[in-house]
Structure formats: structure tokens, C-alpha cells
Design an enzyme around this catalytic site. Structure first.
Site, PDB file in Angstrom:
ATOM      1  CB  CYS A  46      -0.936   0.010   1.195  1.00  0.00           C
ATOM      2  SG  CYS A  46      -2.000  -1.438   1.255  1.00  0.00           S
ATOM      3  CG  HIS A 105      -3.483   3.236   2.960  1.00  0.00           C
ATOM      4  ND1 HIS A 105      -3.884   2.994   1.665  1.00  0.00           N
ATOM      5  CD2 HIS A 105      -3.408   2.025   3.569  1.00  0.00           C
ATOM      6  CE1 HIS A 105      -4.028   1.693   1.497  1.00  0.00           C
ATOM      7  NE2 HIS A 105      -3.759   1.075   2.631  1.00  0.00           N
ATOM      8  CG  ASN A 109      -6.675  -0.972   1.500  1.00  0.00           C
ATOM      9  OD1 ASN A 109      -6.014  -0.508   0.574  1.00  0.00           O
ATOM     10  ND2 ASN A 109      -6.132  -1.451   2.602  1.00  0.00           N
TER      11      ASN A 109
HETATM   12  O1  UT7 Z   1      -3.567  -1.675   3.827  1.00  0.00           O
HETATM   13  C1  UT7 Z   1      -3.550  -2.202   5.119  1.00  0.00           C
HETATM   14  C2  UT7 Z   1      -4.316  -3.452   5.193  1.00  0.00           C
HETATM   15  N1  UT7 Z   1      -5.061  -3.818   6.305  1.00  0.00           N
HETATM   16  C3  UT7 Z   1      -5.660  -3.092   7.272  1.00  0.00           C
HETATM   17  O2  UT7 Z   1      -5.482  -1.933   7.408  1.00  0.00           O
HETATM   18  C4  UT7 Z   1      -6.574  -3.835   8.194  1.00  0.00           C
HETATM   19  C5  UT7 Z   1      -6.749  -3.144   9.512  1.00  0.00           C
HETATM   20  N2  UT7 Z   1      -7.726  -3.865  10.344  1.00  0.00           N
HETATM   21  C6  UT7 Z   1      -9.045  -3.661  10.269  1.00  0.00           C
HETATM   22  O3  UT7 Z   1      -9.501  -2.851   9.476  1.00  0.00           O
HETATM   23  C7  UT7 Z   1      -9.935  -4.382  11.245  1.00  0.00           C
HETATM   24  O4  UT7 Z   1      -9.132  -5.098  12.165  1.00  0.00           O
HETATM   25  C8  UT7 Z   1     -10.943  -5.364  10.574  1.00  0.00           C
HETATM   26  C9  UT7 Z   1     -11.995  -4.577   9.826  1.00  0.00           C
HETATM   27  C10 UT7 Z   1     -10.198  -6.299   9.642  1.00  0.00           C
HETATM   28  C11 UT7 Z   1     -11.644  -6.172  11.645  1.00  0.00           C
HETATM   29  O5  UT7 Z   1     -12.324  -5.308  12.548  1.00  0.00           O
HETATM   30  P1  UT7 Z   1     -12.183  -5.526  14.119  1.00  0.00           P
HETATM   31  O6  UT7 Z   1     -13.057  -4.537  14.743  1.00  0.00           O
HETATM   32  O7  UT7 Z   1     -10.740  -5.523  14.451  1.00  0.00           O
HETATM   33  O8  UT7 Z   1     -12.828  -6.958  14.297  1.00  0.00           O
HETATM   34  P2  UT7 Z   1     -12.214  -8.244  14.992  1.00  0.00           P
HETATM   35  O9  UT7 Z   1     -11.254  -8.904  14.072  1.00  0.00           O
HETATM   36  O10 UT7 Z   1     -11.752  -7.893  16.367  1.00  0.00           O
HETATM   37  O11 UT7 Z   1     -13.501  -9.112  15.143  1.00  0.00           O
HETATM   38  C12 UT7 Z   1     -14.552  -8.744  16.065  1.00  0.00           C
HETATM   39  C13 UT7 Z   1     -15.685  -9.696  15.850  1.00  0.00           C
HETATM   40  C14 UT7 Z   1     -15.265 -11.154  15.840  1.00  0.00           C
HETATM   41  O12 UT7 Z   1     -16.301 -11.922  16.418  1.00  0.00           O
HETATM   42  P3  UT7 Z   1     -16.223 -12.421  17.949  1.00  0.00           P
HETATM   43  O13 UT7 Z   1     -14.977 -13.250  17.986  1.00  0.00           O
HETATM   44  O14 UT7 Z   1     -16.132 -11.181  18.751  1.00  0.00           O
HETATM   45  O15 UT7 Z   1     -17.487 -13.181  18.100  1.00  0.00           O
HETATM   46  C15 UT7 Z   1     -15.160 -11.490  14.389  1.00  0.00           C
HETATM   47  O16 UT7 Z   1     -15.355 -12.855  14.117  1.00  0.00           O
HETATM   48  O17 UT7 Z   1     -16.279  -9.454  14.577  1.00  0.00           O
HETATM   49  C16 UT7 Z   1     -16.290 -10.656  13.825  1.00  0.00           C
HETATM   50  N3  UT7 Z   1     -16.106 -10.293  12.423  1.00  0.00           N
HETATM   51  C17 UT7 Z   1     -17.132 -10.025  11.619  1.00  0.00           C
HETATM   52  N4  UT7 Z   1     -18.463  -9.983  11.815  1.00  0.00           N
HETATM   53  C18 UT7 Z   1     -19.229  -9.660  10.788  1.00  0.00           C
HETATM   54  C19 UT7 Z   1     -14.945 -10.186  11.740  1.00  0.00           C
HETATM   55  N5  UT7 Z   1     -15.208  -9.854  10.462  1.00  0.00           N
HETATM   56  C20 UT7 Z   1     -16.557  -9.740  10.368  1.00  0.00           C
HETATM   57  C21 UT7 Z   1     -17.418  -9.425   9.317  1.00  0.00           C
HETATM   58  N6  UT7 Z   1     -18.756  -9.380   9.568  1.00  0.00           N
HETATM   59  N7  UT7 Z   1     -16.982  -9.133   8.075  1.00  0.00           N
END
Ligand code: UT7
Length: 333
Positions: free
Chosen positions: A118, A260, A290
Site C-alpha cells: 500500500c 491511506h 482499500n
Molecule cells: O492496507 C492495510 C491493510 N489492512 C488493514 O489496514 C486492516 C486493519 N484492520 C481492520 O480494518 C480491522 O481489524 C478489521 C476490519 C479487519 C476487523 O475489525 P475488528 O473490529 O478488528 O474486528 P475483529 O477482528 O476484532 O472481530 C470482532 C468480531 C469477531 O467476532 P467475535 O470473535 O467477537 O465473536 C469477528 O469474528 O467481529 C467478527 N467479524 C465479523 N463480523 C461480521 C470479523 N469480520 C466480520 C465481518 N462481519 N466481516
């Protein structure tokens, strides 16, 4: 020090026709439009056609044609092409040479690709700036073009919701006498210890593609979202402060911050950490998600076209990505 200044002579973008809304992703993985929008700020993204015409160098060709019109130079006056991408058309040859041919550039200009994820577009702008200021090149084409849809694991709801396809192209050259456009400061950085946070572990020399590792989907991108999130919120603001200091500018002297576009919560935290005016931040993540190396040129282009960014404005770019690479830059547009 060189008295030459660098100007962005022309910009162009290309976005694939097909729009994939969060509601469409609800049909692919267990998720909801509400969850995606609340946790990322994304509503929809673009997906390139696999029938042709929207591969990374096709998008780059279209974006460059637009940039050439604005730059008002002949295509054979481009004497270097730098192509930033994690999704090149193919491993060999590099995408910049494919683009050179598609553009009909016959001057045998140098062509190379930059693999900085990125951060690739900002890394490439910095290279272009150095080449122009050291008189190694006069007009440099810098492209960020991605077809991430081909390396997304469409069964992983933690990552497939985030990414989209698209392209931005910029032509850089010497600033004419009497104008003050320039790249005022830049800071390129990386921390290789974070390589496990975001990678595609197979398909290279250490582990060539096999039927088995493809079946295990190891050739697709794997991301530790939470780890990336934490690094991003630290890095974007920290690096922005480095370039502000290098350029001897205060936050209040910046007209627009173009971060970004990875997650709206990362952008908001960055703005808070910098104590920056949220009204002066360019955000379009809702429409495109993204697009890796293409986020900054696409956002910049849109803000120029709708009249927000004007010549003479001071812009801060700040980005991070797999590697973990990061880069910030101050541009007097
Ligand atoms: O160019 C750089 C590339 N990458 C990034 O910048 C990524 C940066 N990270 C993020 O944007 C976030 O970490 C994500 C959007 C990927 C995830 O969001 P989060 O708030 O960190 O969610 P999490 O991974 O902590 O998950 C929280 C909950 C989990 O469920 P439990 O374990 O609490 O029951 C996940 O299984 O949300 C669940 N979850 C979802 N639920 C519905 C994870 N993805 C999804 C989804 N829809 N798409």
C-alpha cells in the site's frame, strides 16, 4: 542542493465498472452491511472484469491517457515509468514494460516495478522526485494499480470486505520557473519484523505454487487485521509528524491530509493523534474500500476535480501496508 522543483503535471484514475456493495458480500460470507460500514466505513468497492480491459496495466493505460492530457506532454517525453503494485499483470515481465507498450511509448524509457504494497505509490513518488531533482529523468510516470480481487480469499470475512480494485497515475516533471509546486519532504520506512501480519506466503522462490498449497489457499492474501490496525494507527500519525518537521511546517499550515484508505477508524484515530481538522481530510473509503497503492492518487484526484484541492495547497500523504512498509510525504500541489 538542487534548485529543481518537482511538480505533479497531470493525474488520472481508472475505476472498474463493476460495483460490489456490502449487500452483495452478505451473499458470499456471513456478514452484514451494517457491520462492515460501522467497523470499516466501507459501503462498496470496485471489482475488475476478468474478461479483459480492466487488468492492472489496462487500468494504468486509461489513467495515464488522462494524466497525459492534463500534463500536456507527448507520451514519448516520459523518460521513466514506475509501476507500484502487489498485483502485477504477471510475474515476468514487469508491468511497467507492458504499460510502456500499451501506451505506444517508443523511446525505450526505463521501466521498473515497485513492490511496497500500500505504500508503493508514495515510495514511487519519492523515487521520481529524486530522479527529477538529480536530472536523471525529466518526466516520470508513476502508477499505483491493483486488482486485489484476484488475491482475496472470498471465504475470509475478516479480509474480503476491505479491498477493491482501481488505479491512479501521476506524471511528474520539473516545476516551471516562477511556480512553487514541489515535493517538500518525504519519509520512507519499513519494519520487516511485521511480515507475518500481512502476506501471501507461497508463489515465490521459497515455495513455488503447487496444487496442494493452492488448495490450502496459501497463495491468497492473509492478514492479521487487529495487528495491522494497531500498527497503522501508530504509524500514520508518527510518520506525518516526521515529514512536517522535515518541511518545517505546522499542522495548521497543511491544507489537506490524504491518508491511506484502509479503515475509517484508522483515519479518525490518525486525525485525533495529529490534532488535525477533520474537515481537511480527504476520505473516499466508503466508495472504493482499500485499493492498496491506488488509494492516495484516487483520493487526491477526486478532491482536485471537485475543487477542494487547489494549486499551491500543502498536502500530506501518509500510508502503510504489508512489509510492513510505510511512507509519508508533503507535496505543495
Ligand atoms: O492496507 C492495510 C491493510 N489492512 C488493514 O489496514 C486492516 C486493519 N484492520 C481492520 O480494518 C480491522 O481489524 C478489521 C476490519 C479487519 C476487523 O475489525 P475488528 O473490529 O478488528 O474486528 P475483529 O477482528 O476484532 O472481530 C470482532 C468480531 C469477531 O467476532 P467475535 O470473535 O467477537 O465473536 C469477528 O469474528 O467481529 C467478527 N467479524 C465479523 N463480523 C461480521 C470479523 N469480520 C466480520 C465481518 N462481519 N466481516
Amino acid at each position: 542542493m538542487s534548485s529543481i522543483k518537482t511538480k505533479i503535471l497531470g493525474l488520472g484514475i481508472y475505476l472498474p465498472q463493476k460495483i460490489l456493495h456490502n449487500k452483495d458480500i452478505e451473499k458470499i460470507v456471513e456478514t452484514t452491511d451494517a457491520w462492515i460500514f460501522e467497523r470499516t466505513g466501507i459501503r462498496e468497492r470496485r471489482v475488475s472484469s476478468t474478461d479483459g480491459g480492466e487488468y492492472p496495466t489496462d487500468m494504468a493505460m486509461k489513467a495515464t491517457e488522462e494524466a497525459l492530457k492534463e500534463a500536456k506532454i507527448d507520451r514519448n517525453e516520459i523518460d521513466m515509468i514506475i509501476f507500484a503494485s502487489v498485483t502485477p499483470d504477471m510475474p515476468i515481465p514487469n508491468s511497467s514494460t507492458i504499460l510502456q507498450t500499451k501506451l505506444g511509448i517508443t523511446n525505450k524509457c526505463g521501466c521498473f516495478d515497485v513492490a511496497a504494497a500500500c505504500s508503493g505509490f508514495v515510495y514511487s513518488l519519492d523515487l521520481a522526485d529524486s530522479m527529477i531533482k538529480s536530472k536523471k529523468a525529466r518526466n516520470v510516470l508513476v502508477v499505483g494499480s491493483e486488482m486485489l480481487s484476484t488475491i482475496i480469499d472470498w471465504e475470509d470475512r475478516g479480509s474480503c470486505i476491505l479491498f477493491g480494485d482501481g488505479c491512479g497515475a501521476a506524471i511528474l516533471g520539473q516545476t516551471p520557473e516562477g511556480e512553487d509546486s514541489d515535493i517538500l519532504a518525504s519519509y520512507l520506512s519499513a519494519d520487516g519484523t511485521g511480515k507475518e501480519y500481512f502476506n501471501s506466503p507461497v508463489g515465490g522462490a521459497t515455495e513455488p505454487l503447487t496444487i496442494n498449497n493452492i488448495a490450502r489457499k496459501e497463495h491468497l492474501m492473509h492478514m492479521k487485521g487487529k495487528d495491522m490496525f494497531k500498527v497503522a494507527t501508530r504509524t500514520l500519525a508518527q510518520n506525518s509528524k516526521v515529514v512536517l518537521e522535515k518541511a518545517k511546517l505546522g499542522v495548521n499550515e497543511i491544507d489537506w491530509l490524504i491518508p491511506h484508505q484502509a479503515n475509517i477508524r484508522i483515519i479518525n484515530t490518525t486525525v485525533d493523534l495529529l490534532d488535525f481538522d477533520p474537515k481537511k481530510v480527504v476520505i473516499n473509503i466508503e466508495k472504493y474500500g482499500n485499493t492498496s497503492s491506488a488509494t492516495i492518487p484516487i483520493a487526491m484526484y477526486e478532491a482536485i476535480k471537485d475543487g477542494r484541492i487547489k494549486r499551491g495547497h500543502n498536502l500530506v500523504f501518509s500510508t502503510f501496508g504489508a512489509g510492513l512498509t510505510s511512507a509519508s510525504m508533503i507535496v505543495k500541489y
